[in-house]
Design an enzyme around this catalytic site. Structure first.
Site, short mmCIF file in Angstrom:
data_model
loop_
_atom_site.label_atom_id
_atom_site.label_comp_id
_atom_site.label_asym_id
_atom_site.label_seq_id
_atom_site.Cartn_x
_atom_site.Cartn_y
_atom_site.Cartn_z
N ALA A 255 -21.62 3.87 -8.22
CA ALA A 255 -22.28 5.22 -7.23
C ALA A 255 -21.55 5.92 -6.89
O ALA A 255 -21.59 7.33 -6.49
CB ALA A 255 -23.04 4.64 -6.67
N GLY A 256 -20.24 5.81 -6.44
CA GLY A 256 -19.24 6.69 -6.01
C GLY A 256 -18.39 7.61 -7.15
O GLY A 256 -18.72 8.05 -7.81
N GLY A 259 -22.17 11.74 -5.55
CA GLY A 259 -23.17 13.26 -5.85
C GLY A 259 -23.67 11.91 -6.89
O GLY A 259 -25.90 12.62 -5.70
N GLU A 279 -20.55 -0.06 -6.46
CA GLU A 279 -19.24 0.51 -6.16
C GLU A 279 -18.02 -0.29 -6.04
O GLU A 279 -18.50 -1.21 -4.24
CB GLU A 279 -19.45 1.59 -4.90
CG GLU A 279 -17.75 2.29 -5.13
CD GLU A 279 -17.23 2.72 -6.42
OE1 GLU A 279 -16.20 2.59 -6.16
OE2 GLU A 279 -18.00 3.84 -7.13
N CYS A 372 -17.71 12.47 -16.99
CA CYS A 372 -17.29 13.93 -16.71
C CYS A 372 -15.61 14.21 -17.71
O CYS A 372 -14.60 14.78 -17.44
CB CYS A 372 -16.86 13.88 -15.01
SG CYS A 372 -16.51 16.18 -15.14
#
Length: 449
Positions: A255-256, A259, A279, A372
């Site tokens: 989760a960290g 966003g 996290e 990403c």
């Protein structure tokens, strides 16, 4: 600023806005400082090759504080409209005020040699003995060759788009805001900020520039700063079709810094669901807690590979730690910090996290895997390997995105996964794939005698 990035491995996109606020620069000076900082860091590898040619020595033999000044000066000469005389003189003066002794004479000599040719001339010099087409593109667009090659491999049959992709990756991106679902619409956010609505996410608003931290909508927690591609990942995780009812038990496994947890939490609140965020870093877990404090999100500090949670989640978002090659335009220094040797270790971690996600999701539930990065080892290869399991079926993410009101979904590829691109979609190069656990048959087949 350059020293902090070099010595402390600071991230410019996190540090620079606060430094500009402290300096209280006017809008014009702040814009120039931003351009010089981000631009110099983004083109550092290309600048270093040019500086080495002009200095007649490897950049490793130049004192780092002096090299920082030469890089800044060279960027002004080759990438801005600042006059050569002004760029050289300010660099030499900076050497004097920083107490770098006689380095000013060296700075002056190198920058005058750099100014003897424009950027195209220098690129021609550097490409003189380079015949490989991808390598030539890498030189001209300030990308390490291995990254340009990874992009070309991911584009596959569309590799002719590589020049356009590399150019988009070099361009300074717009500021992307996310209107929090249930708090404000994208249309309203665009009106109050002067921005324009996005095209892929129905909650996205784009600003050409500026410090989003000063916006009232952001300060009032009606909106947050988030790339449009990241918004789509969270939306897809909330919309992927389940088998059976959604019991409202959702999980954000990595989760960290928070966003996607914010977007997922806002969507969960509308649906009457709750989100468990995991996290591994206590500091990053605290960031998630702060970002989601008004949302139905509970944050645990644990290793996502074995978080100690009871299985049975309806939805699991796995935004896996990755090379970040898809966000290089927002992290200008990152392309020169990473190497191809980083990828294998990340792939092992991603595989272990995906195995954990599939253990934690219920039969009929969905894991939305995202990175990403467009690197094939972190994306397509990972999903193809997972799809060999008997208890997994792939969802067509294109269909999920096409079901989102207001989303423009052209150029999503052949599926079933989706790779977003800066040059096609104006987003970071986010990859996402949907995996649904297949419900097992509780009744074993009977044996015929």
């Amino acid at each position: 600023m350059m020293t902090a990035v070099r010595e402390r491995a600071a991230y410019a996109n996190l540090l620079l806005p606060s430094e500009l606020r402290k300096a209280r620069l006017d809008t014009r000076d702040a814009a120039l400082a931003t351009e010089l900082t981000y631009g110099t860091l983004r083109t550092q590898g290309l600048l270093d090759r040019i500086i080495a040619e002009a200095a007649g020595r490897p950049v490793e033999e130049i004192d780092p504080p002096v090299l920082d000044l030469v890089r800044l000066g060279a960027y002004q000469l080759l990438f801005t409209r600042i006059g050569a005389h002004a760029a050289v003189d300010t660099s030499v003066e900076a050497a004097r005020t920083q107490g770098l002794g006689r380095a000013g004479a060296f700075v002056n000599a190198v920058l005058r040699k750099v100014s003897a040719q424009d950027l195209d001339g220098w690129v021609a010099v550097l490409r003189k003995d380079v015949t490989d087409p991808v390598a030539r593109l890498a030189v001209g667009t300030a990308h390490p060759e291995w990254i340009a090659r990874a992009f070309a491999e991911s584009l596959g049959a569309d590799a002719a788009e590589l020049p356009e992709l590399l150019a988009a990756d070099d361009a300074r991106p717009k500021v992307h805001l996310a209107a929090l679902p249930g708090a404000i619409s994208a249309e309203e956010l665009a009106l109050v900020t002067g921005g324009t609505e996005g095209v892929v996410s129905p909650y996205a608003v784009h600003l050409d520039s500026g410090d989003p931290g000063t916006l009232e909508a952001v300060r009032d927690r009606l909106a947050t700063v988030q790339d449009e591609g990241s918004q789509v990942v969270a939306i897809a995780a909330s919309r992927a079709p389940l088998v059976g009812e959604d019991g409202g038990r959702w999980l954000d496994l990595c989760a960290g810094p928070g966003g996607k947890a914010v977007m997922l939490g806002a969507l969960a609140e509308i649906e009457g669901a709750t989100v468990t965020g995991v996290e591994v870093s206590e500091h990053r877990a605290d960031l998630v807690r702060e970002a989601t404090r008004d949302l139905p999100v509970t944050v645990l500090t644990a290793d996502g590979r074995d978080p100690g949670l009871e299985p049975g989640f309806d939805r699991v978002l796995l935004d896996a730690p990755c090379s970040g090659l898809g966000a290089l335009r927002r992290r200008p220094e990152a392309r020169w910090r990473k190497t191809a040797a980083d990828i294998p270790g990340l792939v092992v971690l991603q595989r272990e996290l995906l195995e954990s996600a599939l253990r934690l999701v219920r039969p009929g539930g969905v894991v939305l895997y995202a990175t990403c990065s467009p690197h094939l080892s972190e994306t397509v290869s990972m999903i193809r390997e997972a799809n060999r399991r008997d208890d997994v079926e792939l969802l067509d993410v294109r269909e999920i995105l096409e079901g989102i009101d207001g989303a423009a979904t052209e150029g999503l590829g052949d599926g079933p996964w989706v790779q977003l691109w800066p040059h096609r979609h104006g987003t970071d190069a986010m990859f996402m794939a949907g995996l649904r656990r297949v419900a097992s048959d509780p009744t074993p087949p009977t044996r015929e005698d």
